[in-house]
Design an enzyme around this catalytic site. Structure first.
Site, short mmCIF file in Angstrom:
data_model
loop_
_atom_site.label_atom_id
_atom_site.label_comp_id
_atom_site.label_asym_id
_atom_site.label_seq_id
_atom_site.Cartn_x
_atom_site.Cartn_y
_atom_site.Cartn_z
N LYS A 45 1.46 -0.90 0.09
CA LYS A 45 -0.39 0.29 -0.01
C LYS A 45 0.48 1.10 0.05
CE LYS A 45 -1.97 -1.03 3.76
NZ LYS A 45 -1.62 -1.88 4.21
N ARG B 279 -9.83 0.79 8.56
CA ARG B 279 -9.54 -0.73 9.39
C ARG B 279 -11.47 -1.28 10.27
NH1 ARG B 279 -3.51 -0.55 9.42
NH2 ARG B 279 -2.64 -1.87 9.82
N ARG C 163 11.68 -6.87 5.10
CA ARG C 163 11.41 -5.58 5.15
C ARG C 163 12.79 -5.13 6.18
NH1 ARG C 163 5.54 -2.25 4.55
NH2 ARG C 163 5.25 -2.94 7.06
N ARG D 187 11.29 -1.79 12.18
CA ARG D 187 9.85 -1.68 12.28
C ARG D 187 9.71 -3.15 13.71
NH1 ARG D 187 5.42 -0.21 8.64
NH2 ARG D 187 4.09 -1.72 10.03
N ARG E 199 -0.74 -9.91 12.78
CA ARG E 199 -1.81 -8.76 12.16
C ARG E 199 -2.61 -8.89 10.87
NH1 ARG E 199 4.01 -5.79 10.87
NH2 ARG E 199 3.14 -4.30 8.99
P1 AMP Z 1 0.17 -0.57 9.21
O1 AMP Z 1 1.74 0.69 9.33
O2 AMP Z 1 -0.85 0.77 8.38
O3 AMP Z 1 1.16 -1.79 9.21
O4 AMP Z 1 0.11 -0.31 11.06
C1 AMP Z 1 0.28 -0.46 11.70
C2 AMP Z 1 0.18 -0.26 13.05
O5 AMP Z 1 -0.71 0.53 13.27
C3 AMP Z 1 -1.07 -1.57 13.29
O6 AMP Z 1 -0.64 -2.55 13.55
C4 AMP Z 1 -2.15 -0.41 14.20
O7 AMP Z 1 -1.43 -1.03 15.93
C5 AMP Z 1 -1.67 0.51 14.32
N1 AMP Z 1 -2.75 1.11 13.37
C6 AMP Z 1 -2.88 1.72 12.09
N2 AMP Z 1 -3.98 2.06 11.66
C7 AMP Z 1 -4.59 1.79 12.40
C8 AMP Z 1 -6.18 1.43 12.29
N3 AMP Z 1 -6.67 2.49 11.07
N4 AMP Z 1 -6.83 1.00 13.68
C9 AMP Z 1 -6.23 0.88 14.62
N5 AMP Z 1 -4.97 0.60 14.37
C10 AMP Z 1 -4.07 1.13 13.45
#
Ligand code: AMP
Length: 369
Positions: A193, A268, A307, A313, A325
């Site tokens: 993404k 989400r 990654r 991360r 996840r």
């Molecule tokens: P991502 O970088 O999109 O994979 O997000 C990493 C982490 O950020 C996720 O595993 C959640 O803990 C938190 N996070 C990101 N976006 C959201 C969202 N829309 N709602 C809740 N938690 C989020």
């Protein structure tokens, strides 16, 4: 939504709210005039609906007449000179109540006071269904106000846009944001993404908001939001909805002039999707499409571990957190597919292939929107 000439208008004040406001005004006025028989004076053209509905609610005897706002002796609209004409009745000693549909700058009201200056009326009072306090520039007292509204252009219930819209039984407000492209980029962690969003934001001049990135930025800067989010993110769990929604609203507000947004990692949950619809609605806009990158779980785990070697991360370093996840994504967020499918806005895209190929697949969808 409706279109009049070249502009779009959205529902603003319902027929029921108007009805209630007029009822309230009628009973207040009836109470204040006591035994007098008032003369209600409507200002044409706009006030015809207000007067008609108002007098039906007026509980006592009354007289009704109209005066008309007309461009002065052929000067027409090139100069902003308008005069009220048609006051033929003798109103000496009478209680006169002007019924207006809307008072904004107060120019018409100045004209009302000008023509009534020489009439020997007992009392002159002003009643208006709508009032724009931010636009009003005069000192004349307004005795009865139905509904105060912001300084936005409205049509309906007697009010027109270049001749159209007067017949509408409810009131509509002009849509200010006429063209925005708002995309939700969807897909499990590792689907690509972020990479694709970088290309799309350049190509379509959009603002990219990744909730994950905003959280990570806050963690890095040790903000209160960051500290709160960290405890959830480290486990691969979702940050609570309200925290995430408030943060997203703030990010959108920061970019008030954007051509549109790419939402990445948001929504989400169903609650987040609803909040996003409301937010877009408040911007006179909407989500145009949810585009989902579809990638096999095993490829995702492989990509994320790779990654994790360079990204630093913590949630990319461990295969079991990654799987958590991905599971979280399917458990909690696959329902969003249904949410956007129901609105006919879901587009699935094969997320395996070269970066350029995938960008091409995404662009084809956006160009066709
Ligand atoms: P991502 O970088 O999109 O994979 O997000 C990493 C982490 O950020 C996720 O595993 C959640 O803990 C938190 N996070 C990101 N976006 C959201 C969202 N829309 N709602 C809740 N938690 C989020």
């Amino acid at each position: 939504m409706i279109k009049l000439h070249d502009k779009y208008f959205k529902p603003f004040i319902s027929a029921q709210q108007i009805d209630q406001a007029l009822g309230q005004m009628a009973s207040e006025i009836a109470r204040d005039v006591g035994d007098e028989i008032p003369v209600f004076v409507g200002i044409l053209n706009g006030s015809f609906m207000v007067v008609s509905d108002f007098v039906k609610k007026y509980p006592k005897q009354c007289e009704v007449t109209f005066i008309k706002l007309a461009s002065y002796e052929g000067v027409k609209s090139t100069e902003d000179i308008e005069r009220l004409i048609g006051l033929t009745q003798d109103l000496t000693g009478r209680t006169v109540i002007i019924l207006e549909d809307i008072i904004d700058s107060g120019n018409t009201l100045a004209e009302v006071h000008r023509i009534f200056k020489n009439e020997k009326v007992k009392t002159l009072k002003i009643a208006t269904l709508f009032y724009k306090p931010e636009a009003y520039k005069k000192d004349f007292k307004l005795h009865y106000i139905g509904i105060e509204i912001p300084n936005k252009f409205i049509v309906g219930f007697g009010l027109d846009y270049d001749g159209l819209g007067r017949h509408l039984p409810e009131v509509y407000q002009i849509k200010e944001t006429q063209h925005m492209t708002n995309l939700v980029l969807f897909g499990p962690p590792g689907a690509g993404k972020g990479t694709q969003a970088e290309f799309l934001k350049e190509k379509y001049n959009l603002v990219h908001i990744s909730t994950g990135d905003v959280f990570r930025y806050n963690i890095k800067n040790e903000t209160a939001l960051g500290m709160l989010a960290k405890s959830y993110m480290d486990k691969g769990a979702l940050v609570p909805d309200q925290v995430t929604i408030d943060m997203l609203n703030a990010e959108v507000e920061k970019n008030a002039d954007a051509n549109g947004f790419i939402f990445d990692g948001f929504p989400r949950t169903n609650a987040q999707a609803k909040a996003l619809d409301e937010l877009m609605d408040s911007k006179d806009s909407q989500i145009n499409a949810m585009i989902a990158l579809e990638v096999d779980d095993e490829i995702l785990v492989e990509r994320l571990l790779k990654r994790g070697k360079t990204s630093g991360r913590p949630d990319d370093a461990d295969a079991s957190i990654i799987r958590n996840r991905i599971t979280e994504y399917y458990n909690k967020t696959a329902i969003l597919k249904d949410y956007y499918t129901a609105q006919d806005k879901y587009y699935g895209v094969d997320g395996v292939g070269s970066i350029e190929d995938i960008t091409g697949r995404l662009s084809a969808i956006i160009d066709a929107l």
